[in-house]
Each structure stands twice: as C-alpha cells, then as structure tokens.
Design a protein around this motif. Structure first.
Motif, short mmCIF file in Angstrom:
data_model
loop_
_atom_site.label_atom_id
_atom_site.label_comp_id
_atom_site.label_asym_id
_atom_site.label_seq_id
_atom_site.Cartn_x
_atom_site.Cartn_y
_atom_site.Cartn_z
N UNK A 162 0.83 -1.21 0.00
CA UNK A 162 0.00 0.00 0.00
C UNK A 162 0.85 1.25 0.00
N UNK A 163 1.95 1.22 0.75
CA UNK A 163 2.84 2.38 0.81
C UNK A 163 3.44 2.68 -0.56
N UNK A 164 3.79 1.64 -1.29
CA UNK A 164 4.32 1.84 -2.65
C UNK A 164 3.26 2.50 -3.54
N UNK A 165 1.99 2.11 -3.34
CA UNK A 165 0.91 2.68 -4.14
C UNK A 165 0.65 4.16 -3.83
N UNK A 166 1.19 4.62 -2.69
CA UNK A 166 0.97 6.01 -2.29
C UNK A 166 1.52 7.01 -3.31
N UNK A 167 2.41 6.56 -4.15
CA UNK A 167 3.01 7.47 -5.14
C UNK A 167 1.95 8.10 -6.04
N UNK A 168 0.82 7.43 -6.21
CA UNK A 168 -0.23 7.95 -7.10
C UNK A 168 -0.81 9.25 -6.58
#
Length: 286
Positions: A162-168
């Motif tokens: 989920x943290x990686x997806x935060x880039x969006x």
C-alpha cells in the motif's frame, strides 16, 4: 456510495456533475481505512501489553507505540482535509477557487505513515518472538505462541504494498476517479489483515463456555490474563512472587495455545490444590 456515482470508471466516462462527489467519497474511503488500521493496531498493542508487558521498559515502549500510532495516522487524516486551507471543498471540486498545498505533501507524508505502520507490525512480531523464545518451553509451544502473535507480518506485507501505491497521490489529477483504486484496495486489505491477525489469538477464548475457569482435567485456566492485572476483577490471582522483584507466569503446554497463559501465580502454599497428575504446567520467572 462512491462506486454508485462512478468511482472506478474513467473521469471522462461519468457524469461531470458527479466527479466531485466521487472524489469526496474516495477521500472518505481513505479516512475510514486509515482509522480502521490504526484502531486495529492499537487494540493489538493493548493486548500485547496485558499479555507480555511484564517489565516496565516493555510497557513504556508499547504505550509509546500507541501514542505514535494515533499521532502519525491522525495527522495523515488531517492532511487529507486541510490541504486546501479555508476552502476544503476545493479538494474534490477542483474548481480552482482555493489555494491548495503541493500534492507531493500528501504523497510524501503517506510514505512516512505507511513505513511507520509497516515497522510497527514488524516490531510487534519480533517483540513477541523475542519474549517467548527466551522462555523455557517446549519447541512446539514456542512455535505455536510465536505464530499466533506474529501473524501481523501479513499485515506488514500489505502495508508495504500500500505504501508503494501512495506514489499515485502525487499525480492523481490525471484521472482522479480511477487513480487511487489500487491504493484503496491495499489500504483495506491491510486494515482487514490487521483486524483478523489481531483477533486470531483470542478465538479459542470466545469458543469456550462463558465463565468456565477449569478444564476437564481440573486444571485452572485464565484466558490470556494479564500478568500484572491482579488488582482488577474477582478472577485475579495476583499473589506474592516467590522471588523478590520478579513476577511469575504460569504457562500451560496442554494445548500449545496462547490462551493458556495465566496471571501472576504465588507460592506453593497459595496455589489451588489440584491433582498432580492433572497438571502439565511450568513456572517461568520473567
């Protein structure tokens, strides 16, 4: 509600009048997801404090984690709704009337928030492993207890993804009604895993008859009792330890389950008389 208005569909495929509503529900989705995961972790930490917090240093660290969970995740929720000061609706209306913060503020703080939650899950798993691995128990008992209290590693993996997806969040304006789909999915996967893994160690207690305090063999049991909770409730058995300055936990290896960890026990003369053949417990000083 967001899906009914078009969340998950491209912004150019839904009614323009519904775009702001969809984005608003997306923000509410993230709010409830963050709050749910936070409360789940706090509940598990409180559970661990009562179960393993036999030393003041351990209790202090765990309660500091509770405070940091509230502050870290609470700040993220606040940031979601104050990034357009004085004109909160500009966050989802995108009408240009309000002056908003750089979107990277939300994204960068999201990296910190997600990393902190992942680190918390890892610490709780390692902490439980460290405590039980140093006790003089059978290997199968150690493995059972470590597994029960280390299931938070699954939540940690989901939190990392989920943290990686935060880039969006730094460029969600490209297609705001679809940009955060993966982020929201993993946010709720993380939240539900936190709730599930924090609840599993207590399942056996719920399945047993209410008010039952002895097993079929006559052995006294106290479901996941706090080793220092002797001052509360009639079921407490906090007595004077046999070794000055140390508390004693009575851990049963009858079923190799975490719900057989008992409260403080006392001297031999203070214990409940039970048949010797029916007792399969050991005394551990911590």
């Amino acid at each position: 509600m967001g899906v009914q208005y078009g969340f998950g569909r491209h912004v150019w495929d839904i009614n323009p009048d519904h775009t702001a509503t969809v984005i608003m529900y997306d923000y509410l989705t993230q709010t409830f997801g963050i709050a749910g995961g936070t409360l789940g972790r706090i509940a598990f930490i409180v559970f661990v404090v009562g179960l393993l917090g036999t030393k003041k240093a351990y209790r202090v660290i765990l309660w500091v984690l509770v405070a940091l969970q509230v502050v870290t995740n609470g700040m993220f929720i606040i940031i979601l709704f104050v990034q357009c000061p004085g004109h909160a609706s500009a966050i989802w209306s995108q009408d240009g009337k309000g002056k908003c913060w750089d979107v990277r503020v939300q994204a960068y703080y999201g990296y910190y928030q997600g990393s902190f939650n992942s680190a918390t899950d890892l610490y709780l798993a390692v902490f439980s492993t460290y405590i039980f691995w140093n006790l003089n128990l059978k290997l199968q008992v150690k493995m059972g207890l470590v597994t029960l209290l280390g299931l938070g590693l699954f939540a940690m993996v989901a939190s990392i993804i989920k943290t990686v997806q935060t880039r969006i969040l730094a460029h969600a304006d490209d297609d705001p009604t679809t940009a955060t789909i993966s982020l929201d999915r993993w946010l709720y996967i993380e939240t539900y895993l936190v709730i599930i893994t924090a609840s599993i160690p207590c399942i056996r207690s719920l399945l047993r008859p209410f008010g039952r305090q002895t097993t079929g063999t006559g052995q006294s049991t106290y479901e996941l009792g706090s080793p220092y909770a002797g001052r509360s409730g009639a079921r407490s058995r906090r007595l004077t330890p046999t070794v000055p300055g140390k508390g004693m936990m009575r851990i049963s290896d009858r079923n190799a389950s975490a719900d057989d960890i008992s409260e403080w026990d006392g001297t031999d003369s203070d214990r409940v008389d039970e048949p010797a053949a029916s007792k399969k417990s050991i005394h551990v000083y911590v």
